[in-house]
Design a protein around this motif. Structure first.
Motif, PDB file in Angstrom:
ATOM      1  N   VAL A  13       0.848  -1.182   0.000  1.00  0.00           N
ATOM      2  CA  VAL A  13       0.000   0.000   0.000  1.00  0.00           C
ATOM      3  C   VAL A  13       0.888   1.237   0.000  1.00  0.00           C
ATOM      4  CG1 VAL A  13      -1.720   1.311   1.297  1.00  0.00           C
ATOM      5  CG2 VAL A  13      -1.866  -1.175   1.198  1.00  0.00           C
ATOM      6  N   PHE A  14       0.650   2.133  -0.943  1.00  0.00           N
ATOM      7  CA  PHE A  14       1.307   3.433  -0.953  1.00  0.00           C
ATOM      8  C   PHE A  14       0.307   4.439  -0.407  1.00  0.00           C
ATOM      9  CE2 PHE A  14       3.849   1.139  -4.009  1.00  0.00           C
ATOM     10  CZ  PHE A  14       5.126   1.564  -3.700  1.00  0.00           C
ATOM     11  N   ARG A  15       0.711   5.206   0.623  1.00  0.00           N
ATOM     12  CA  ARG A  15      -0.205   6.108   1.314  1.00  0.00           C
ATOM     13  C   ARG A  15       0.325   7.542   1.294  1.00  0.00           C
ATOM     14  NH1 ARG A  15      -1.159   4.689   7.442  1.00  0.00           N
ATOM     15  NH2 ARG A  15       1.087   4.975   7.380  1.00  0.00           N
ATOM     16  N   ALA A  19      -3.041  13.982   1.636  1.00  0.00           N
ATOM     17  CA  ALA A  19      -4.294  13.953   0.884  1.00  0.00           C
ATOM     18  C   ALA A  19      -5.247  12.881   1.395  1.00  0.00           C
ATOM     19  CB  ALA A  19      -4.007  13.724  -0.588  1.00  0.00           C
ATOM     20  N   ASP A  20      -4.853  12.119   2.424  1.00  0.00           N
ATOM     21  CA  ASP A  20      -5.654  11.023   2.942  1.00  0.00           C
ATOM     22  C   ASP A  20      -6.054  10.080   1.806  1.00  0.00           C
ATOM     23  OD1 ASP A  20      -6.833   9.590   4.974  1.00  0.00           O
ATOM     24  OD2 ASP A  20      -8.783  10.550   4.688  1.00  0.00           O
ATOM     25  N   PHE A  21      -5.032   9.611   1.083  1.00  0.00           N
ATOM     26  CA  PHE A  21      -5.231   8.777  -0.097  1.00  0.00           C
ATOM     27  C   PHE A  21      -4.285   7.587  -0.006  1.00  0.00           C
ATOM     28  CE2 PHE A  21      -3.831   7.771  -4.482  1.00  0.00           C
ATOM     29  CZ  PHE A  21      -5.050   7.391  -5.015  1.00  0.00           C
ATOM     30  N   ALA A  22      -4.791   6.403  -0.318  1.00  0.00           N
ATOM     31  CA  ALA A  22      -3.964   5.198  -0.312  1.00  0.00           C
ATOM     32  C   ALA A  22      -4.362   4.324  -1.483  1.00  0.00           C
ATOM     33  CB  ALA A  22      -4.125   4.439   0.993  1.00  0.00           C
ATOM     34  N   ILE A  23      -3.386   3.616  -2.031  1.00  0.00           N
ATOM     35  CA  ILE A  23      -3.643   2.727  -3.156  1.00  0.00           C
ATOM     36  C   ILE A  23      -2.899   1.416  -2.927  1.00  0.00           C
ATOM     37  CG2 ILE A  23      -1.772   3.687  -4.539  1.00  0.00           C
ATOM     38  CD1 ILE A  23      -3.604   3.177  -6.989  1.00  0.00           C
ATOM     39  N   LEU A  24      -3.587   0.334  -3.205  1.00  0.00           N
ATOM     40  CA  LEU A  24      -2.995  -0.996  -3.092  1.00  0.00           C
ATOM     41  C   LEU A  24      -2.508  -1.417  -4.475  1.00  0.00           C
ATOM     42  CD1 LEU A  24      -2.454  -3.647  -1.530  1.00  0.00           C
ATOM     43  CD2 LEU A  24      -4.775  -4.346  -2.157  1.00  0.00           C
ATOM     44  N   TYR A  43      -1.150  -5.438   4.949  1.00  0.00           N
ATOM     45  CA  TYR A  43      -0.143  -5.225   3.906  1.00  0.00           C
ATOM     46  C   TYR A  43       0.928  -4.267   4.414  1.00  0.00           C
ATOM     47  CZ  TYR A  43      -3.656  -7.100   0.684  1.00  0.00           C
ATOM     48  OH  TYR A  43      -4.567  -7.893   0.056  1.00  0.00           O
ATOM     49  N   PRO A  44       2.146  -4.350   3.867  1.00  0.00           N
ATOM     50  CA  PRO A  44       3.152  -3.330   4.187  1.00  0.00           C
ATOM     51  C   PRO A  44       2.711  -1.989   3.587  1.00  0.00           C
ATOM     52  CG  PRO A  44       4.068  -5.039   2.752  1.00  0.00           C
ATOM     53  CD  PRO A  44       2.663  -5.393   3.019  1.00  0.00           C
ATOM     54  N   VAL A  45       3.021  -0.905   4.273  1.00  0.00           N
ATOM     55  CA  VAL A  45       2.621   0.427   3.810  1.00  0.00           C
ATOM     56  C   VAL A  45       3.856   1.302   3.644  1.00  0.00           C
ATOM     57  CG1 VAL A  45       2.182   1.306   6.136  1.00  0.00           C
ATOM     58  CG2 VAL A  45       1.071   2.374   4.195  1.00  0.00           C
ATOM     59  N   ILE A  46       3.884   2.053   2.544  1.00  0.00           N
ATOM     60  CA  ILE A  46       4.968   2.991   2.268  1.00  0.00           C
ATOM     61  C   ILE A  46       4.346   4.375   2.171  1.00  0.00           C
ATOM     62  CG2 ILE A  46       6.740   3.689   0.624  1.00  0.00           C
ATOM     63  CD1 ILE A  46       6.996   0.720  -0.121  1.00  0.00           C
ATOM     64  N   ASP A  47       4.798   5.292   3.034  1.00  0.00           N
ATOM     65  CA  ASP A  47       4.283   6.662   3.017  1.00  0.00           C
ATOM     66  C   ASP A  47       5.042   7.471   1.979  1.00  0.00           C
ATOM     67  OD1 ASP A  47       2.395   6.274   5.069  1.00  0.00           O
ATOM     68  OD2 ASP A  47       3.957   6.488   6.592  1.00  0.00           O
TER      69      ASP A  47
END
Length: 84
Positions: A13-15, A19-24, A43-47
């Motif tokens: 997930v890129f977050r 913008a309070d937006f995330a995409i898998l 899932y791992p998350v990358i800010d």
């Protein structure tokens, strides 16, 4: 593909916190931080600092550059172009 030489290609997930937006999506990038996604899976998350939800070009807030003014300033400084 040769086994053992390629990085793992897994869901991540890129977050964009601004913008309070995330995409898998799938990526070879990894992270120690995790997030619980809408489907109940972790899932791992990358800010990221900027995404399509916060980029000025995508949001319509991009500034138009005054290229004519730049050309005139250049010609005042260095003289007009000579005819070829």
């Amino acid at each position: 593909m040769k086994p053992g030489i390629h990085p793992r290609y897994e869901p991540v997930v890129f977050r964009d916190k601004v913008a309070d937006f995330a995409i898998l999506t799938r990526s070879t990038a990894t992270s120690d931080k995790t997030i619980d996604w809408e489907d109940g899976t972790t899932y791992p998350v990358i800010d990221v600092e900027i995404s399509s939800a916060s980029h000025p070009f995508s949001t319509g807030q991009a500034r138009v550059l005054d290229t004519a003014g730049r050309v005139e300033r250049f010609e005042r400084r260095y003289g007009p172009r000579e005819a070829r």
